[in-house]
Design a protein around this motif. Structure first.
Motif, PDB file in Angstrom:
ATOM      1  N   PHE A   1      19.055 -27.005 119.237  1.00 27.66           N
ATOM      2  CA  PHE A   1      18.932 -26.695 120.658  1.00 27.66           C
ATOM      3  C   PHE A   1      17.492 -26.873 121.139  1.00 27.66           C
ATOM      4  O   PHE A   1      17.250 -27.360 122.244  1.00 27.66           O
ATOM      5  CB  PHE A   1      19.409 -25.258 120.930  1.00 27.66           C
ATOM      6  CG  PHE A   1      20.895 -25.091 120.809  1.00 27.66           C
ATOM      7  CD1 PHE A   1      21.752 -25.834 121.603  1.00 27.66           C
ATOM      8  CD2 PHE A   1      21.443 -24.195 119.898  1.00 27.66           C
ATOM      9  CE1 PHE A   1      23.127 -25.703 121.500  1.00 27.66           C
ATOM     10  CE2 PHE A   1      22.817 -24.048 119.792  1.00 27.66           C
ATOM     11  CZ  PHE A   1      23.665 -24.806 120.582  1.00 27.66           C
TER      12      PHE A   1
ATOM     13  N   ILE B   1      16.704 -19.955 124.299  1.00 27.27           N
ATOM     14  CA  ILE B   1      17.501 -19.965 123.066  1.00 27.27           C
ATOM     15  C   ILE B   1      17.992 -18.565 122.696  1.00 27.27           C
ATOM     16  O   ILE B   1      19.195 -18.369 122.448  1.00 27.27           O
ATOM     17  CB  ILE B   1      16.709 -20.602 121.901  1.00 27.27           C
ATOM     18  CG1 ILE B   1      16.590 -22.113 122.120  1.00 27.27           C
ATOM     19  CG2 ILE B   1      17.395 -20.326 120.563  1.00 27.27           C
ATOM     20  CD1 ILE B   1      15.731 -22.831 121.090  1.00 27.27           C
TER      21      ILE B   1
ATOM     22  N   TYR C   1      27.791 -31.552 122.349  1.00 26.17           N
ATOM     23  CA  TYR C   1      26.604 -31.994 123.076  1.00 26.17           C
ATOM     24  C   TYR C   1      26.717 -33.467 123.457  1.00 26.17           C
ATOM     25  O   TYR C   1      26.451 -33.849 124.596  1.00 26.17           O
ATOM     26  CB  TYR C   1      25.338 -31.775 122.237  1.00 26.17           C
ATOM     27  CG  TYR C   1      24.121 -32.399 122.880  1.00 26.17           C
ATOM     28  CD1 TYR C   1      23.418 -31.714 123.862  1.00 26.17           C
ATOM     29  CD2 TYR C   1      23.737 -33.700 122.552  1.00 26.17           C
ATOM     30  CE1 TYR C   1      22.333 -32.313 124.495  1.00 26.17           C
ATOM     31  CE2 TYR C   1      22.660 -34.303 123.178  1.00 26.17           C
ATOM     32  CZ  TYR C   1      21.963 -33.604 124.151  1.00 26.17           C
ATOM     33  OH  TYR C   1      20.914 -34.205 124.792  1.00 26.17           O
TER      34      TYR C   1
ATOM     35  N   ILE D   1      21.886 -28.853 129.298  1.00 20.40           N
ATOM     36  CA  ILE D   1      21.283 -27.545 129.026  1.00 20.40           C
ATOM     37  C   ILE D   1      21.694 -26.543 130.096  1.00 20.40           C
ATOM     38  O   ILE D   1      22.017 -25.383 129.797  1.00 20.40           O
ATOM     39  CB  ILE D   1      19.747 -27.673 128.956  1.00 20.40           C
ATOM     40  CG1 ILE D   1      19.356 -28.576 127.784  1.00 20.40           C
ATOM     41  CG2 ILE D   1      19.100 -26.296 128.812  1.00 20.40           C
ATOM     42  CD1 ILE D   1      17.885 -28.923 127.734  1.00 20.40           C
TER      43      ILE D   1
END
Length: 329
Positions: free
Chosen positions: A53, A63, A86, A100
């Motif tokens: 990430f 995060i 993703y 994101i």
């Protein structure tokens, strides 16, 4: 109850969280809801997911927030689930920043079965002619709705198309969300509410095509706004149907203050009688102040006070009659 034969393992997991920016409150929440994570291999199982990430641009402060909200992310396989999720979202949204944003808005975006739900839903949108901009808006803004079961999603898309929405426009996506959000009885009841205010079915559908979101307002909100604009401000209910977005505005913070100012200006013949609601209710604060308050302050010094809810209309009338011994209103 989880028993630890060796406390070094759990301690190393806790240290990993601390080293990666998790505070005590976040760590406590994760351990309380997913205690089995303390048995994980911190270096080989947990750290690679955090680093993934981070490599995609998720900030050091985001995060911990994302994982605390969705600790099951740490249970998912990096290679078999997280990375494929993703990659698919990136193929849909194109821009990494939007992926994101989607992750931050919805934990389901990386927990759900992408292949089972989102893939067929996105394919359907493309088939009916939805633009890349519209699809990107839908997934980024309403990610949870992109994971609705395909059978339900297909029905909503078909209904929206039958209403005459253009699939290439963002409003097409707004309409899909509303139909997915409201049950059929609730949808029909909203039509009844507006019918009481004189709207025909055609008025309601026309308004929905302009601004779908207004149909999600509560009956109380709808009633209060309609009552003020129709009974207090004197506008025909069909005027609201022409500009349904006003039903989404705050009555106390936006509609009443601005209508109070305009009511004074109308009484003094300083503005035209045929001002549309969109002219003074939709512009931003600065524009409204310049065009409807500052511009007329010499003629009506009390306008700013009225706008800021510091003075009632009756007080303005009384003071206006006293200015220079001349009746102004």
């Amino acid at each position: 109850m989880i028993h630890f034969e060796n406390p070094e393992g759990p301690d190393s997991v806790l240290n990993l969280f601390k080293e990666n920016g998790f505070d005590d409150t976040q760590i406590t929440k994760i351990v309380r809801t997913r205690p089995h994570l303390l048995l994980s291999d911190p270096e080989n199982t947990l750290l690679p997911k955090i680093e993934f990430f981070r490599s995609k641009g998720v900030s050091s402060s985001d995060i911990p927030r994302i994982i605390t909200k969705s600790p099951d992310l740490l249970n998912r396989s990096l290679e078999n689930h997280i990375i494929p999720c993703y990659d698919f979202l990136k193929s849909v949204l194109v821009v990494n920043k939007k992926v994101i944003t989607t992750l931050k808005r919805s934990r389901w975006s990386f927990l759900n079965n992408i292949t089972k739900n989102m893939v067929p839903n996105i394919e359907l949108l493309r088939e009916v002619g939805a633009s890349q901009i519209a699809i990107s808006f839908f997934v980024t803004t309403y990610p949870d709705f992109a994971f609705i079961k395909p059978t339900k999603f297909v029905k909503a898309v078909q209904e929206v198309k039958e209403m005459g929405f253009n699939p290439s426009k963002v409003v097409f996506m707004e309409a899909i969300r509303v139909l997915l959000l409201l049950t059929k009885p609730t949808w029909e009841y909203k039509f009844e509410i507006f019918k009481r205010w004189g709207w025909s079915k055609e008025d309601n559908l026309s308004a929905f095509k302009k601004q779908p979101k207004f149909m999600t307002n509560s009956e109380e909100k709808i009633t209060k706004v309609m009552n003020f604009l129709v009974n207090n401000f004197g506008r025909p209910s069909t005027d609201i149907a022409k500009t349904p977005v006003v039903l989404n505005l705050s009555l106390e913070k936006r509609i009443i203050p601005r209508c109070s100012v305009v009511q004074i200006l109308l009484a003094k013949d300083l503005v035209k009688n045929d001002l549309s609601l969109s002219t003074f209710l939709l512009p931003n604060e600065k524009w409204f102040l310049e065009r409807f308050v500052i511009k007329f302050q010499d003629a009506v010094p009390q306008l700013l006070s009225v706008y800021q809810n510091k003075m009632d209309l009756i007080d303005v009338e009384f003071q206006s009659e006293k200015v220079g011994g001349t009746e102004l209103l």
